[in-house]
Design an enzyme around this catalytic site. Structure first.
Site, PDB file in Angstrom:
ATOM      1  N   LYS A  25      17.163   4.442   1.734  1.00  0.00           N
ATOM      2  CA  LYS A  25      18.020   4.504   2.927  1.00  0.00           C
ATOM      3  C   LYS A  25      19.264   3.677   2.601  1.00  0.00           C
ATOM      4  O   LYS A  25      19.332   2.494   2.966  1.00  0.00           O
ATOM      5  CB  LYS A  25      17.297   3.856   4.121  1.00  0.00           C
ATOM      6  CG  LYS A  25      16.212   4.698   4.739  1.00  0.00           C
ATOM      7  CD  LYS A  25      15.814   4.099   6.087  1.00  0.00           C
ATOM      8  CE  LYS A  25      14.347   3.829   6.144  1.00  0.00           C
ATOM      9  NZ  LYS A  25      13.880   3.220   7.392  1.00  0.00           N
TER      10      LYS A  25
ATOM     11  N   ASP B 101       3.706   3.445   6.583  1.00  0.00           N
ATOM     12  CA  ASP B 101       2.996   3.118   7.828  1.00  0.00           C
ATOM     13  C   ASP B 101       3.920   2.638   8.931  1.00  0.00           C
ATOM     14  O   ASP B 101       5.072   2.255   8.692  1.00  0.00           O
ATOM     15  CB  ASP B 101       1.997   1.988   7.557  1.00  0.00           C
ATOM     16  CG  ASP B 101       2.695   0.646   7.340  1.00  0.00           C
ATOM     17  OD1 ASP B 101       3.633   0.599   6.520  1.00  0.00           O
ATOM     18  OD2 ASP B 101       2.330  -0.337   8.007  1.00  0.00           O
TER      19      ASP B 101
ATOM     20  N   ASP C 277      15.011  -0.104   1.503  1.00  0.00           N
ATOM     21  CA  ASP C 277      15.699  -0.178   2.788  1.00  0.00           C
ATOM     22  C   ASP C 277      16.807  -1.237   2.659  1.00  0.00           C
ATOM     23  O   ASP C 277      17.881  -0.949   2.150  1.00  0.00           O
ATOM     24  CB  ASP C 277      14.620  -0.520   3.824  1.00  0.00           C
ATOM     25  CG  ASP C 277      15.088  -0.479   5.262  1.00  0.00           C
ATOM     26  OD1 ASP C 277      16.082   0.189   5.535  1.00  0.00           O
ATOM     27  OD2 ASP C 277      14.447  -1.112   6.115  1.00  0.00           O
TER      28      ASP C 277
ATOM     29  N   PHE D  61      13.205   5.867  10.718  1.00  0.00           N
ATOM     30  CA  PHE D  61      11.958   5.220  10.320  1.00  0.00           C
ATOM     31  C   PHE D  61      10.951   6.306   9.972  1.00  0.00           C
ATOM     32  O   PHE D  61      10.698   7.206  10.765  1.00  0.00           O
ATOM     33  CB  PHE D  61      11.415   4.311  11.417  1.00  0.00           C
ATOM     34  CG  PHE D  61      10.348   3.393  10.890  1.00  0.00           C
ATOM     35  CD1 PHE D  61      10.692   2.229  10.225  1.00  0.00           C
ATOM     36  CD2 PHE D  61       9.001   3.722  11.005  1.00  0.00           C
ATOM     37  CE1 PHE D  61       9.715   1.393   9.694  1.00  0.00           C
ATOM     38  CE2 PHE D  61       8.019   2.899  10.479  1.00  0.00           C
ATOM     39  CZ  PHE D  61       8.375   1.731   9.827  1.00  0.00           C
TER      40      PHE D  61
ATOM     41  N   GLU E   6       7.849   2.295  -6.062  1.00  0.00           N
ATOM     42  CA  GLU E   6       7.928   1.870  -4.655  1.00  0.00           C
ATOM     43  C   GLU E   6       8.055   3.088  -3.749  1.00  0.00           C
ATOM     44  O   GLU E   6       8.527   4.146  -4.167  1.00  0.00           O
ATOM     45  CB  GLU E   6       9.141   0.922  -4.529  1.00  0.00           C
ATOM     46  CG  GLU E   6       9.540   0.510  -3.145  1.00  0.00           C
ATOM     47  CD  GLU E   6       8.515  -0.323  -2.405  1.00  0.00           C
ATOM     48  OE1 GLU E   6       7.342   0.079  -2.356  1.00  0.00           O
ATOM     49  OE2 GLU E   6       8.899  -1.349  -1.822  1.00  0.00           O
TER      50      GLU E   6
ATOM     51  N   LYS F  64       0.816  -1.189   0.000  1.00  0.00           N
ATOM     52  CA  LYS F  64       0.000   0.000   0.000  1.00  0.00           C
ATOM     53  C   LYS F  64       0.864   1.260   0.000  1.00  0.00           C
ATOM     54  O   LYS F  64       0.412   2.345  -0.317  1.00  0.00           O
ATOM     55  CB  LYS F  64      -0.875   0.022   1.261  1.00  0.00           C
ATOM     56  CG  LYS F  64      -1.776  -1.164   1.426  1.00  0.00           C
ATOM     57  CD  LYS F  64      -2.480  -1.091   2.807  1.00  0.00           C
ATOM     58  CE  LYS F  64      -3.241  -2.371   3.094  1.00  0.00           C
ATOM     59  NZ  LYS F  64      -3.765  -2.336   4.493  1.00  0.00           N
ATOM     60  N   GLY F  65       2.144   1.124   0.361  1.00  0.00           N
ATOM     61  CA  GLY F  65       3.006   2.266   0.640  1.00  0.00           C
ATOM     62  C   GLY F  65       3.162   3.272  -0.492  1.00  0.00           C
ATOM     63  O   GLY F  65       3.319   4.456  -0.265  1.00  0.00           O
TER      64      GLY F  65
HETATM   65  P1  IMP Z   1      13.322  -3.630   2.112  1.00  0.00           P
HETATM   66  O1  IMP Z   1      12.861  -4.939   1.573  1.00  0.00           O
HETATM   67  O2  IMP Z   1      14.113  -3.804   3.378  1.00  0.00           O
HETATM   68  O3  IMP Z   1      14.088  -2.805   1.091  1.00  0.00           O
HETATM   69  O4  IMP Z   1      12.054  -2.834   2.588  1.00  0.00           O
HETATM   70  C1  IMP Z   1      11.224  -2.185   1.750  1.00  0.00           C
HETATM   71  C2  IMP Z   1       9.833  -2.051   2.338  1.00  0.00           C
HETATM   72  O5  IMP Z   1       9.880  -1.880   3.747  1.00  0.00           O
HETATM   73  C3  IMP Z   1       9.165  -0.816   1.812  1.00  0.00           C
HETATM   74  O6  IMP Z   1       8.342  -1.174   0.741  1.00  0.00           O
HETATM   75  C4  IMP Z   1       8.354  -0.311   2.984  1.00  0.00           C
HETATM   76  O7  IMP Z   1       7.051  -0.825   2.909  1.00  0.00           O
HETATM   77  C5  IMP Z   1       9.017  -0.865   4.197  1.00  0.00           C
HETATM   78  N1  IMP Z   1       9.839   0.156   4.889  1.00  0.00           N
HETATM   79  C6  IMP Z   1      11.166   0.265   4.928  1.00  0.00           C
HETATM   80  N2  IMP Z   1      11.578   1.312   5.655  1.00  0.00           N
HETATM   81  C7  IMP Z   1      10.454   1.911   6.083  1.00  0.00           C
HETATM   82  C8  IMP Z   1      10.199   3.091   6.870  1.00  0.00           C
HETATM   83  O8  IMP Z   1      11.095   3.817   7.322  1.00  0.00           O
HETATM   84  N3  IMP Z   1       8.895   3.374   7.079  1.00  0.00           N
HETATM   85  C9  IMP Z   1       7.859   2.639   6.600  1.00  0.00           C
HETATM   86  N4  IMP Z   1       8.049   1.536   5.847  1.00  0.00           N
HETATM   87  C10 IMP Z   1       9.331   1.176   5.594  1.00  0.00           C
HETATM   88 MG    MG Z   2       6.275  -0.860   0.647  1.00  0.00          MG
END
Ligand code: IMP
Ligand code: MG
Length: 194
Positions: A127, A156, A99, A149, A95, A40-41
């Site tokens: 990040k 969310d 992260d 965060f 996206e 949903k982000g």
């Molecule tokens: P990754 O797989 O670790 O790269 O994470 C990506 C997903 O984690 C994103 O699509 C977000 O939904 C969630 N995410 C990562 N960091 C944050 C944050 O700081 N706030 C909210 N959602 C986050």
């Molecule tokens: Mg997301």
């Protein structure tokens, strides 16, 4: 005490989105572009970005999951798959934030298996300090942010706060670095007219 502080205000987000849309318009001129919104982000980013595109577009939606609270569980599942056939198409994943990179790394490979002509990545936030997957290429990036965060503008914390207009972070009341971080993020606008 933990408080919410605005890290990127909505005007700054919108200004950067117009710059990203210009770049995408140039790169996909005369082509049809299939955009995939990661629910949903990315919902507000997708809605705002796509309305600045001057291209023939197809809008698709997907939902993956891996996060609980502030931490990735590492295991990624496809909760809602795209309905459209993407064989031979130019695909752009949209996206909210990258992260560790695990989600987009998984998704890019998942989509490449479906035989598209190309798959690129557009993320509003990155990040970079948190990256676990080394070889992931971000083709279009809104803002690189420090390791905080963030919530709001689609993002969310356990499903709360998505509808905030601005991107906020949860921090301590007297956070000495917050103003500095806000300024350094604004400087990333290409047209540095602030
Ligand atoms: P990754 O797989 O670790 O790269 O994470 C990506 C997903 O984690 C994103 O699509 C977000 O939904 C969630 N995410 C990562 N960091 C944050 C944050 O700081 N706030 C909210 N959602 C986050
Ligand atoms: Mg997301």
């Amino acid at each position: 005490m933990e408080v919410k502080k605005i890290l990127i205000d909505n005007d700054t987000i919108q200004e950067r989105i117009r710059e990203l849309a210009e770049q995408i318009n140039d790169d996909y001129k005369e082509k049809k572009l299939t955009l995939i919104c990661l629910l949903k982000g990315a919902v507000y980013f997708f809605a705002d970005l796509t309305r600045h595109l001057d291209l023939d577009t197809e809008l698709c939606f997907m939902r993956l999951s891996s996060y609980e609270g502030e931490n990735s569980t590492g295991k990624i599942e496809v909760k809602i798959d795209i309905e459209e056939d993407i064989k031979g198409k130019d695909v752009l994943i949209v996206e909210d934030i990258i992260d560790s990179g695990n989600t987009l790394n998984f998704l890019k490979n998942y989509l490449l298996d479906k035989g598209p002509n190309s798959v690129k990545i557009c993320t509003l936030l990155d990040k970079p300090k948190r990256r676990e997957v080394e070889n992931i290429k971000v083709d279009y990036l809104g803002f690189s942010i420090p390791n905080r965060f963030v919530i709001g503008y689609g993002m969310d914390l356990d499903e709360s706060y998505r509808n905030l207009l601005d991107i906020n972070c949860i921090t301590q009341e007297n956070d000495p670095k917050i103003e500095e971080d806000v300024k350094s993020i604004k400087l990333q606008l290409t047209k540095k007219n602030h």
